[in-house]
Structure formats: C-alpha cells, structure tokens
Design an enzyme around this catalytic site. Structure first.
Site, PDB file in Angstrom:
ATOM      1  N   HIS A 269      11.146  22.457  10.560  1.00 23.18           N
ATOM      2  CA  HIS A 269      11.167  22.209   9.610  1.00 23.18           C
ATOM      3  C   HIS A 269      10.350  22.997   8.933  1.00 23.18           C
ATOM      4  O   HIS A 269       9.459  22.567   7.477  1.00 23.18           O
ATOM      5  CB  HIS A 269       9.947  21.481  10.897  1.00 23.18           C
ATOM      6  CG  HIS A 269      10.158  20.468  12.081  1.00 23.18           C
ATOM      7  ND1 HIS A 269       9.953  20.962  12.908  1.00 23.18           N
ATOM      8  CD2 HIS A 269      10.206  18.989  11.412  1.00 23.18           C
ATOM      9  CE1 HIS A 269       9.791  20.369  13.546  1.00 23.18           C
ATOM     10  NE2 HIS A 269      10.209  19.264  13.357  1.00 23.18           N
TER      11      HIS A 269
ATOM     12  N   GLU B 298      26.138  13.680  14.183  1.00 25.25           N
ATOM     13  CA  GLU B 298      25.673  12.272  14.599  1.00 25.25           C
ATOM     14  C   GLU B 298      25.702  11.601  12.303  1.00 25.25           C
ATOM     15  O   GLU B 298      25.203  10.883  12.169  1.00 25.25           O
ATOM     16  CB  GLU B 298      23.919  12.283  14.227  1.00 25.25           C
ATOM     17  CG  GLU B 298      24.009  12.945  15.849  1.00 25.25           C
ATOM     18  CD  GLU B 298      22.591  12.993  16.414  1.00 25.25           C
ATOM     19  OE1 GLU B 298      21.783  11.890  15.454  1.00 25.25           O
ATOM     20  OE2 GLU B 298      22.524  13.875  16.720  1.00 25.25           O
TER      21      GLU B 298
ATOM     22  N   CYS C 212      11.574  17.549  21.919  1.00 27.40           N
ATOM     23  CA  CYS C 212      10.624  18.557  20.904  1.00 27.40           C
ATOM     24  C   CYS C 212       9.201  18.085  20.971  1.00 27.40           C
ATOM     25  O   CYS C 212       8.900  17.620  20.183  1.00 27.40           O
ATOM     26  CB  CYS C 212      10.704  17.582  19.116  1.00 27.40           C
ATOM     27  SG  CYS C 212      12.010  15.924  19.180  1.00 27.40           S
TER      28      CYS C 212
ATOM     29  N   GLU D  89      11.773  22.633  22.166  1.00 26.00           N
ATOM     30  CA  GLU D  89      11.284  23.370  20.536  1.00 26.00           C
ATOM     31  C   GLU D  89      10.129  24.678  20.967  1.00 26.00           C
ATOM     32  O   GLU D  89       8.996  24.185  21.893  1.00 26.00           O
ATOM     33  CB  GLU D  89      10.223  22.729  19.774  1.00 26.00           C
ATOM     34  CG  GLU D  89       9.314  23.355  18.984  1.00 26.00           C
ATOM     35  CD  GLU D  89       8.282  21.765  18.170  1.00 26.00           C
ATOM     36  OE1 GLU D  89       8.367  20.959  17.860  1.00 26.00           O
ATOM     37  OE2 GLU D  89       7.059  22.922  18.127  1.00 26.00           O
TER      38      GLU D  89
ATOM     39  N   LEU E   2       0.694  -1.109  -0.286  1.00 24.59           N
ATOM     40  CA  LEU E   2      -0.101   0.406  -0.391  1.00 24.59           C
ATOM     41  C   LEU E   2       0.781   1.399   0.190  1.00 24.59           C
ATOM     42  O   LEU E   2       0.294   2.228  -0.776  1.00 24.59           O
ATOM     43  CB  LEU E   2      -0.984   0.210   1.262  1.00 24.59           C
ATOM     44  CG  LEU E   2      -1.763   1.089   0.948  1.00 24.59           C
ATOM     45  CD1 LEU E   2      -2.746   0.816  -0.061  1.00 24.59           C
ATOM     46  CD2 LEU E   2      -3.427   1.120   2.358  1.00 24.59           C
TER      47      LEU E   2
ATOM     48  N   ASP F  88      19.161  12.642  24.633  1.00 27.07           N
ATOM     49  CA  ASP F  88      17.587  13.496  24.242  1.00 27.07           C
ATOM     50  C   ASP F  88      16.881  12.300  24.554  1.00 27.07           C
ATOM     51  O   ASP F  88      16.678  10.736  24.775  1.00 27.07           O
ATOM     52  CB  ASP F  88      17.745  13.401  22.585  1.00 27.07           C
ATOM     53  CG  ASP F  88      18.280  13.699  21.876  1.00 27.07           C
ATOM     54  OD1 ASP F  88      18.724  14.725  22.507  1.00 27.07           O
ATOM     55  OD2 ASP F  88      19.369  13.638  21.203  1.00 27.07           O
TER      56      ASP F  88
HETATM   57  N1  GLN Z   1      20.408  14.357  18.606  1.00 29.50           N
HETATM   58  C1  GLN Z   1      18.978  13.691  17.617  1.00 29.50           C
HETATM   59  C2  GLN Z   1      19.197  15.144  16.381  1.00 29.50           C
HETATM   60  O1  GLN Z   1      19.775  16.470  16.422  1.00 29.50           O
HETATM   61  C3  GLN Z   1      17.819  14.320  18.377  1.00 29.50           C
HETATM   62  C4  GLN Z   1      16.640  14.048  17.987  1.00 29.50           C
HETATM   63  C5  GLN Z   1      14.886  13.725  18.295  1.00 29.50           C
HETATM   64  O2  GLN Z   1      14.637  14.056  19.807  1.00 29.50           O
HETATM   65  N2  GLN Z   1      14.263  14.036  17.722  1.00 29.50           N
HETATM   66  O3  GLN Z   1      18.470  14.450  15.157  1.00 29.50           O
HETATM   67 ZN    ZN Z   2      14.076  17.783  18.410  1.00 27.78          ZN
END
Ligand code: GLN
Ligand code: ZN
Length: 765
Positions: free
Chosen positions: A705, A495, A654, A676, A18, A610
C-alpha cells in the site's frame, strides 16, 4: 394505528450522485456551494420517498458527506489537534474541509495530515472513521449541521425523527490514543453533556423523537460498559425529547434486561436476526414504552414475505397496539437504492428482490396489515408478494437437486488431504524443486489503464472476444517474462483478465446474479456492487484453466493457479436467506473443488485459494465464533482436498490479527499461507510460533500500500526476525498482498530487491 419508520436511508443516491459530487469537489472541479446543493437535493428526494411511501416520520441525521460516525465526532468537537485550530471548534462549527481532512488526509483547503483510521462498522462492509479518544478530552457542541437539516426537513413539511449514533456506541467504536493508557468511559460525562445540549436544541425545534443507534448492545459488553449504559441513559432522561434506543445486527443476548430497563421511551429490536427475543421483550416492556420491530431485512435484498410476517407478528401487534412500530431491521444504508432501475434483470428474478425504495413500501404495508387498516395499494403489494414468494420457493433456477445430492454424498475423507503436511512437503519439495526462502507474489500484477480499457471495449462490443483474449495473453506473457528475469521461484499469471476477485468467478458460476446499479456505500465516496447469490451454486465449465495452462506453457518454473475461496465468495455477496450460510458456502466450495481438480489435471502444481474475508465473517458474539469457524474451515478444505500430495495448496489473507483464530487457520491445512506482516515488524508471527503452527508461511516483507521502494537490507532484517520465530525451511518471501493497484515502475524494482533479499538470506543460512 401502527407507526412505521426507518432507521436510515442510503445517502449515495440512485445514480451515485453523492459520489460524483464529493469527488468533483475534492478534485476542484466543483465548488462548495454545488456540493451542498447536491446534498440538499438528495436529502429532499429521500425524505420525499419516505413520505410518499407513507412512513409516519422521516428520518433526519442519516445524511453524511462522508460517514455518520464522523458526523457525531464533529457534533462533539472530537476533532484531533492535527486537523483543527482550537478557534474553529470554539466558534462552534467544524468546517466541511476539516471533516474531509479527517476522513482522507486532505481537502481543497487546509493542511494535509494523516487521516483517521477507518474500519468496518460491526459485521458490515461499511467503513466508519474511528473516533480518536484522549485522556481528559474536552467535548463541545461543534457542528450545527444536524439542526439545519432538521429545519430543512420541517420546511418541506415533514414530521421529523432524528437518528444519531448513540453515546455508548460512539465511545465503543473509538480508540484510545496518547502515551498513557486510560479508561475511555472516563470521557462519558463530557460526551453526555453535549448529547443533552443537542437534545435540548432539537426539542426547541419541535422534534419529538430521537433514535440513538446502540448496536454495541449486540456484542459482549464488559460489566463496566453495562453500568455505563444505565448511567448514561439515566443522565439523559428528561432532556426534552423521547429517546428510542436502537439495537441491530443481532440480538440483545445477555444485554436484554439492561436494554429493556433503560429509562427511555422506546426500544428498537432487530427481529430479522433475533426474532426469538421479541416475546420476552414484549413481556417485560413497561407500559409507557414503544417497541420498534425491525422486521424488514435491512442487510439483504430479498423481497419480504409480507403474509408470513403479518402472521408472525400479529400477536405482538395485538398485545402492544399503538405501542408497536414497524421498521426495517437496521438502516437501509446497507442495501442498494432502487430496484426500479434494474431494467435488465428478467421480470421473475426482479420480483424476488427489494432494494431500499421498495423496503419503504414493505414497511408501510406491513404496519397497515398488522393494524388492520389495509388500503388497496397494500392488497396489491401483498398479492404481488405472495406470487413472488411462491415463484422463488419453487423456481428450478434456484433449486437444483443435483447440487444438494452431491453435498449429501460427501464424507469426511472429502475434506482431507491424502497425507499429513510433513509427508506432503517432502513430495512437494521434490516435485517443485524450490530453494530455501522461495520467492513468490500474491497473484495480481498492475491492472494498467490499457488493461481496463481493453475490458471496457470488450464489454461494449468494440473489441471481439478473440482480440480481448489475445490482449490478455500478451499481458500474461509479459508478466511471466518479467518474473523469470527477476528470478522469482513460484510464478503467477498476474490476473490481468480479472475485473474483481469475486465478480470474475461469480460471473462464471451458476447461482450468482449481477445488478447494474446495485451500489452500496463502502466508505466515503467508495461504493461496491455485491453480486447476488440466489441459487444452488455449481460450475458449468472450467473458469481459469485455460489461462493457467497458457501461463504454465511459457515457463519451466512452477506456475500457481489462482482462485478466490468459498468464504470470501460468500462474504462479499448478498446471500440467500432461504438456507443456512454454511450450506451456500459448501456449495461454492464444491464448485471451486471442480476447478482445483481441473487445474491439477492441466499440469498446474500449485494452487492458491485466497481467503481474505475469513476473519471478517466472525459473528458479533464470541459464543457463535466456533460454529462459524467450523463450517468455514470445512468449506476451504473441501475446495482444496481433491489434489495429490505433491500439489501445493496456498492461501492468502490480508490482515494481521490472527491471535484469536490461529487454531482455525492451522486447521485449513494449506501447505503455504501468505499473510500481511510487514507493518507489525513480524511480531504477529508470535501467534504462529506460540501455536506451533505446523505448515509453511510467507510473512509479507513489504507493504504494497506504500509507494516507497523496499530496501534489500530492511527485508533481510525482517526475514531474520521471522526466522527467529519460524523454522527456516518453512519460510517464504513475498509481498503483503496483490499488486494490482500499483504501477509497474514500482513493482519491478521492489520485486528485484525482494529477490536480492532472498538470495542474501540463502547465503547466510
Ligand atoms: N490474488 C489476489 C490478488 O493478488 C488476492 C487479493 C486479496 O487477497 N485481497 O490480488
Ligand atoms: Zn491480500
């Protein structure tokens, strides 16, 4: 005879057919007819699965090209004006592209418009489209898809039960829109009129049973909502079909009397989450009603202990006789499709699992065991089950005494930093040499196509481990160089080497397993493949230390270590059902603690842990919040508290709803939290100010975003607003979230502006 049925089946397909079909259609690579054909094909296969397994009814109405809550909105004609011409609704059929535009803002035909809001369905990771409610809104039957699907199933020779989100839960999940506030329950009569019309048409088609999903009953309902439940179901009485009201994801709690007395033909209970309520319900169930017992776990992937379940529910079965139905606890939408495909898992591990297809067999066999009508295939399944359950109970792969011993030996001091924040802050200021308004980022930098290609090549054996590491080191070096050029104060390594913030750690920890095809729908065509937390967790070797050490070696600025916190590691996985979630979480916390210690020993002076999933772990009922928050906070602290005062612990979340959990956020005692805020105009910092939140805060100054470049003045103005609420020396300047989904072309100028904004702030203050 004991009836067996399911509340719903995954629609995505064992091969994510799908997903492929809808995405091809959206891109213009396939036409409407081929998309519809894939839908028909999947429904056919899934009904066939149910029938072959021996269920007494197949479920129709659980299929959706995007979302089952959206389907009900379409059925009711609840299409916001920006998407549909009135004429379309009046003709009585919302076009599929209109539905897709509601879901994603655009579709192959029709004008783009702002998509509807999407949010998580109760405590799952499934996202639904939030119904938009307006004062005086009209409802009319505006889709015939459901009836077409019923006919489709009947033509294939199936006995059909229809499943729909119920009228109260649909309203509960909605949001009021428009200028003046109003009570959305005022819309109920209009909604009910359409449901009644739907039922009348289903009755004409010969449908006997309609299941109405009302998991709003698993939450704390205000008094007027309880009254509305009664009124609604009295109104729907006599509409030509038998109604089965389904509650799941939790117990009925103080809605039990209400639910038991609804004038309907049957009730479904989640007997996995709330087995303790079953007896009371059986006691109080009127003699003409059926009770559907959800005893097979629809939220997890473990094989059911059929022998134990048979013993547990024998009494209910003998009291209810034919009025007992057996089912999974909720729709199987929340588990992967078919275990058969996981040929790379070893046989023993596989024997512990059951996905949706396997849960059908479990449901049917359990129903027959309880009815005393056992067939040879049930005997075989039971025997296999007994063996699997025994092997899982005793397996040394799961139970590792040293992990339990370590947990047992923990004392209060282990989740306590040596000194209180103010003293630590002193030392950190000296050790790190940061300016006022220090700048940083959330951790990730763009995951470019080249990075992903290198990882793919490495996985496929086309790129050696050495070459892959060299490639990732180059990425890290480039990220460090750029941050130095931009003049950021607290650096990150970016990362590059991580596929996903949970999977990356899960793959390196003992106690986690990964499937190849264990996809679960998250929203629309988006699927996730949660890891399986199956055993005691420990860390065989350092996970991030070499990367961080390398990154730090390239710069004199402080380099932040970057870890995913214990609650998020738990929340985004399928977890063990043989020990409390709190225990599993503490085990993960200890494994992370080892990593935190090693990072510090390697010369890393700041470490971010995180926890984006902390808030979504909140239980559905408020009375259970505190218990959860207590162990969640303790797990975080356990992972972070082994470091010296001068080492700075960061965390990141976030989202922006902190009001009801601010006390627990403060208890985490992270030296710095980045959150955020940019879309809320810093107003959410009110919660931190009102609480007198004591530690440092980095309120995101721009929305990652959005592709728009954030202006210097605008970020300065936002930070000035922040400074009205939080004292200057505790403020950081950073984006909203990680940058992995962005392009370098966007990230570089945005961060340059952000550093400019911080300089301007320092000049002013
Ligand atoms: N350290 C992660 C990043 O920067 C944190 C992402 C998250 O909290 N969603 O991607
Ligand atoms: Zn985040």
């Amino acid at each position: 005879m004991t009836f067996s049925h399911i509340l719903g089946y995954p629609r995505i397909g064992a091969d994510r057919e799908l997903k492929r079909a809808t995405e091809a259609y959206w891109k213009g690579d396939a036409d409407r007819a081929s998309l519809e054909a894939t839908g028909r094909e999947l429904r056919k296969r899934h009904w066939q699965d149910q029938r072959e397994a021996g269920l007494d009814l197949v479920t129709v109405g659980d299929f959706a090209f995007y979302d089952q809550v959206l389907n009900v909105s379409l059925l009711l004609g609840a299409v916001p004006a920006r998407f549909a011409a009135k004429a379309e609704l009046e003709r009585g059929e919302v076009d599929l592209d209109t539905a897709f535009r509601m879901a994603r803002g655009r579709a192959p035909s029709g004008e783009p418009a702002a998509a509807c809001e999407m949010t998580k369905y109760f405590d799952t990771n499934y996202h639904y489209l939030v119904p938009e409610l307006h004062q005086g809104q009209d409802f009319r039957l505006a889709s015939t898809r459901l009836f077409d699907e019923v006919v489709e199933a009947q033509q294939q020779g199936h006995a059909v039960k229809v499943a729909l989100v119920g009228p109260l839960t649909w309203l509960w999940l909605g949001k009021e829109r428009g200028e003046s506030s109003f009570d959305r329950l005022a819309l109920l009569d209009g909604v009910l009129a359409v449901y009644a019309e739907v039922f009348a048409r289903l009755a004409k088609l010969g449908v006997e049973w309609v299941q109405l999903d009302e998991p709003a009953l698993a939450q704390d309902l205000p008094g007027d909502w309880k009254v509305a439940f009664e009124r609604a179901y009295h109104h729907l009485q006599g509409s030509g079909v038998k109604l089965l009201v389904a509650n799941y994801f939790g117990g009925l709690g103080d809605n039990l009397t209400l639910a038991v007395n609804l004038p309907v033909a049957g009730l479904h209970l989640d007997a996995v989450r709330a087995p303790q309520e079953v007896e009371t319900v059986v006691d109080r169930l009127l003699p003409h009603k059926v009770l559907s017992l959800g005893v097979i776990d629809g939220r997890n992937i473990w094989r059911a202990d059929l022998a134990a379940l048979r013993d547990q529910w024998t009494n209910a079965a003998s009291r209810l006789g034919e009025r007992l139905w057996i089912a999974p606890s909720c729709s199987l939408l929340h588990v992967p499709v078919d275990l058969e495909r996981e040929t790379e898992l070893d046989a023993e591990f596989r024997s512990w699992l059951a996905f949706a297809r396997q849960k059908l067999d479990e449901t049917v066999t359990l129903a027959r065991l309880l009815a005393g009508r056992v067939r040879p295939e049930d005997e075989a399944l039971l025997a296999a089950c007994v063996q699997a359950i025994a092997s899982r109970r005793e397996s040394p792969r799961i139970h590792r005494p040293e992990v339990g011993a370590r947990l047992a030996a923990l004392g209060e001091a282990d989740s306590q930093r040596p000194s209180p924040y103010l003293q630590r802050a002193e030392q950190q200021r000296r050790a790190l040499g940061l300016p006022l308004f220090p700048t940083t980022t959330i951790g990730s930098f763009p995951q470019t196509a080249e990075i992903r290609a290198a990882r793919r090549d490495h996985k496929a054996g086309r790129l050696s481990a050495d070459d892959y590491h060299t490639r990732m080191r180059e990425e890290i070096a480039q990220a460090v160089r750029l941050q130095e050029e931009l003049g950021l104060d607290m650096l990150v390594h970016g990362e590059a080497e991580r596929n996903d913030m949970v999977e990356y750690f899960g793959e390196q920890l003992d106690g986690y397993a990964f499937t190849r095809f264990g996809w679960v729908q998250s929203y629309g065509s988006r699927c996730v493949k949660p890891p399986i937390l199956f055993g005691d967790v420990s860390r065989p070797a350092p996970m991030t230390v070499e990367w961080s050490r390398y990154a730090q070696s390239l710069t004199g600025a402080p380099m932040m270590g970057m870890l995913t916190g214990p609650v998020t590691m738990l929340q985004w996985a399928f977890v063990r059902d043989d020990q409390p979630r709190a225990t599993t979480c503490r085990q993960i916390a200890l494994a992370l603690r080892d990593e935190v210690c090693d990072l510090e020993a390697a010369g890393i002076r700041a470490i971010q842990i995180d926890e984006p999933a902390l808030r979504e772990g909140l239980p559905l009922r408020k009375a259970e919040w505190q218990e959860y928050l207590d162990w969640a906070v303790e797990a975080f602290r356990l992972s972070a508290s082994c470091v010296a005062d001068a080492t700075q612990i960061h965390t990141h979340m976030c989202y922006s709803e902190f009001n009801d959990i601010i006390a627990s956020i403060a208890e985490l005692d992270a030296d710095v939290i980045t959150i955020e805020t940019s879309r809320s105009d810093m107003e959410l910092l009110d919660a931190f100010r009102d609480f007198d939140y004591p530690n440092e805060i980095g309120p995101g100054v721009y929305d990652i975003h959005s592709p728009n470049l954030p202006e210097v003045d605008w970020m300065v103005a936002l930070m000035e607003k922040a400074a009205e609420r939080i004292s200057l020396e505790r403020l950081w300047v950073n984006p909203d979230c990680g940058l992995k989904t962005r392009q370098w072309e966007e990230v570089t100028p945005a961060l340059a502006n952000m550093v400019q904004a911080a300089k301007e702030l320092r000049r002013r203050h």
